[in-house]
Design a protein around this motif. Structure first.
Motif, short mmCIF file in Angstrom:
data_model
loop_
_atom_site.label_atom_id
_atom_site.label_comp_id
_atom_site.label_asym_id
_atom_site.label_seq_id
_atom_site.Cartn_x
_atom_site.Cartn_y
_atom_site.Cartn_z
N LYS A 528 0.84 -1.19 0.00
CA LYS A 528 0.00 0.00 0.00
C LYS A 528 0.88 1.25 0.00
CE LYS A 528 -3.89 2.05 2.48
NZ LYS A 528 -4.78 1.93 3.68
N ASN A 529 0.49 2.24 -0.81
CA ASN A 529 1.23 3.51 -0.93
C ASN A 529 2.70 3.27 -1.26
OD1 ASN A 529 -1.14 4.93 -0.22
ND2 ASN A 529 -0.68 4.69 1.97
N TYR A 530 2.94 2.35 -2.18
CA TYR A 530 4.33 2.02 -2.56
C TYR A 530 5.03 3.24 -3.17
CZ TYR A 530 8.25 -0.04 -5.09
OH TYR A 530 9.51 -0.33 -5.58
N LYS A 531 6.23 3.51 -2.70
CA LYS A 531 7.03 4.63 -3.22
C LYS A 531 8.24 4.06 -3.95
CE LYS A 531 5.68 7.93 0.38
NZ LYS A 531 6.17 8.83 1.45
N PRO A 532 8.33 4.24 -5.25
CA PRO A 532 9.46 3.70 -6.01
C PRO A 532 10.77 4.37 -5.61
CG PRO A 532 8.14 5.15 -7.39
CD PRO A 532 7.37 4.98 -6.12
#
Length: 563
Positions: A528-532
């Motif tokens: 959830k809310n993955y930040k690359p």
């Protein structure tokens, strides 16, 4: 009587004899036909003789399916029960599903019977494979949750616990493990224990809820759920987990203790009703012993995973016809019987391949023979631990409270888990090994066609065994002490090397425009809310270290070229 054929298939010559095995799979393992079906209740068994003319007539009418919100199966059940469909074995070696010509059936049910049920029945008959459990015993007619007396109620309890604890635990999960697996696995185990204990209270007319201690409780989630449901108990583990401080405060305080359990007279629980061993590792063989010596009324639940001996050694398989896990299950059952328990085996419905549990709830000897039974346990432990001096392992002495160990050679694991993945190795050693491997690969010159204009050397492919010979022994020794091998170190440097099937080659630098690989896409969907990661904040290794530099211009390269 059943003159209309809905579906028919030819069966191989040796497949007919497996007909009843296939029927058993359909009856007792309904999830292989429809994963939405939770289980079945067999309300009547029809005796069968080979010369019977009515062997299978209206067999489906006696099958009651417990279903999970599946309207399509309503149609199927009506077809099977109301219209009297049957499966008949004929001399023509054909398998057919039939009904009466006067019956009316719908197209969807006919399609399911023809394309799903018939196809799978045919496959089960022709493969001639009898399903077996990890211990090598046939499981054709063995269903999961055999010790649960009400599957429908278990399903309700499981869903209730999932609603109460599932998403809330997943949302705060601080461990590096997969919460989708571990949270719902512990919820299923809790539901199973609650049903088992409810059955015990009803059978023995008990008024009080059972108490418990979870030995090797790990993240403590099972303790949290059972305690929140009103059961008095606590968990013990040699190392505190992050999750322990995150459990919500309830009326029933969650008791999680950091202790090192060494099987001895000081590790007994005389006031506890149930000992739980859920993946208790080196303490797994000791769980029945601790329960047997705690008190005559004490019982246990053991869900083994890793196989160990009494002295902490890895268990060595005795029966080569079985898997390591299956043979250890037999060994654990033998320990249980030696301890004087009537052992019952069951299979849980959890997201794990190791889901077979042992339950010891009744004793095979009267309480007056407690001392003699304990002497048998001591002799068994001595034999398995290969103790030369019999005094090293003593029977339980009620007057002895010295806490001396029951196995002189048992060694618990360290309370601090050592990191063994190359992250703690000296950086200068890592850099030197990377440099050596890079030079060896680069020596096998290869220029990819896409970089021919720049004449960029991508190097060749070299085996790990060959690379090991090129690395000085002192570096290999330092490496082995931390991670156990060269492969781990190279995979940790995946931006430089590609390791596949025991070989190593340079990784072609990635472009900004490259599409994410399947693993990254899956991670993006799962987290959830993955930040690359912004690789432009990192320096390009090839730009700094490759003699030809980076084959890509900075605008194309994912990494920074120094600007």
């Amino acid at each position: 009587m059943f003159d209309r054929t809905i579906a028919e298939a030819a069966i191989k010559q040796n497949g007919v004899e497996n007909f009843w095995k296939a029927i058993d799979i359909y009856l007792f393992k309904t999830h292989v036909v429809n994963k939405k079906l939770f289980g079945v209740t067999n309300v009547l068994t029809i005796p069968y003789k080979n010369n019977s003319k009515i062997a299978l007539e209206k067999l489906a009418a006696y099958i009651v399916e417990i279903e999970l919100q599946d309207n399509f199966d309503d149609e199927i059940r009506k077809c099977l029960i109301s219209h009297g469909c049957e499966v008949r074995k004929e001399n023509t070696q054909k398998l057919s599903i039939r009904c009466k010509s006067t019956d009316t059936t719908d197209e969807r049910s006919d399609y399911w019977l023809r394309e799903v049920l018939l196809e799978r029945m045919q496959r089960w008959m022709e493969t001639s494979i009898v399903p077996t459990d990890a211990a090598g015993k046939s499981t054709v007619a063995i269903r999961s949750l055999a010790l649960v007396d009400n599957l429908e109620q278990y399903n309700c309890v499981f869903n209730e616990l999932k609603q109460k604890y599932g998403q809330s635990m997943v949302s705060i999960w601080p461990e590096c493990t997969d919460p989708q697996k571990f949270v719902f696995e512990d919820i299923a185990i809790a539901a199973y224990l609650l049903m088992l204990w409810k059955k015990e209270r009803k059978t023995k007319d008990l008024k009080m809820l059972q108490s418990f201690v979870d030995i090797g409780c790990g993240n403590g989630l099972l303790v949290y759920i059972l305690a929140s449901e009103g059961h008095r108990g606590y968990g013990i583990d040699l190392r505190k987990r992050k999750l322990w401080d995150m459990y919500p405060q309830t009326e029933q305080k969650i008791d999680l203790r950091v202790e090192t359990i060494v099987p001895s007279s000081s590790s007994l629980f005389p006031d506890i009703d149930w000992i739980i061993g859920n993946h208790s590792d080196e303490l797994s063989p000791w769980i029945p012993v601790i329960a047997a010596r705690s008190s005559y009324k004490c019982q246990f639940f053991l869900l083994p995973c890793c196989a160990y001996e009494f002295d902490g050694r890895k268990y060595q398989r005795q029966n080569c016809a079985l898997s390591q896990y299956g043979d250890f299950l037999n060994y654990a059952a033998e320990i249980t019987r030696v301890c004087g328990f009537h052992v019952e085996t069951d299979r849980l419905r959890i997201p794990s391949t190791k889901r077979t549990c042992l339950v010891g709830s009744n004793r095979t000897y009267p309480e007056t023979e407690y001392r003699q039974q304990d002497e048998k346990v001591t002799a068994f432990i001595n034999e398995r631990s290969k103790v030369v001096d019999a005094k090293a392992t003593q029977p339980l002495d009620e007057g002895n409270d010295t806490g001396s160990g029951w196995s002189a050679s048992f060694k618990p694991r360290e309370s601090t888990e050592k990191v063994r993945n190359c992250t703690k190795i000296d950086r200068s050693v890592v850099d030197k090994i990377v440099s050596i491997v890079f030079e060896e690969v680069l020596a096998k010159r290869r220029v990819p066609e896409e970089f021919s204009e720049r004449s960029w050397n991508a190097g060749g492919t070299i085996g790990l065994e060959e690379l090991v010979k090129a690395i000085p022994q002192e570096y290999l020794t330092a490496l082995k002490a931390e991670c156990g091998g060269l492969q781990t170190l190279l995979r940790n440097n995946h931006q430089i090397f590609r390791v596949e099937k025991g070989t190593v080659q340079l990784r072609i630098p990635s472009r900004v425009s490259d599409t994410p690989d399947a693993a990254l896409v899956k991670k993006i969907k799962r987290v959830k809310n993955y930040k690359p990661i912004n690789f432009k904040q990192r320096a390009c290794w090839f730009f700094l270290n490759h003699p030809d530099g980076c084959p890509l211009v900075e605008s194309e390269c994912k990494f920074n070229h120094g600007s």
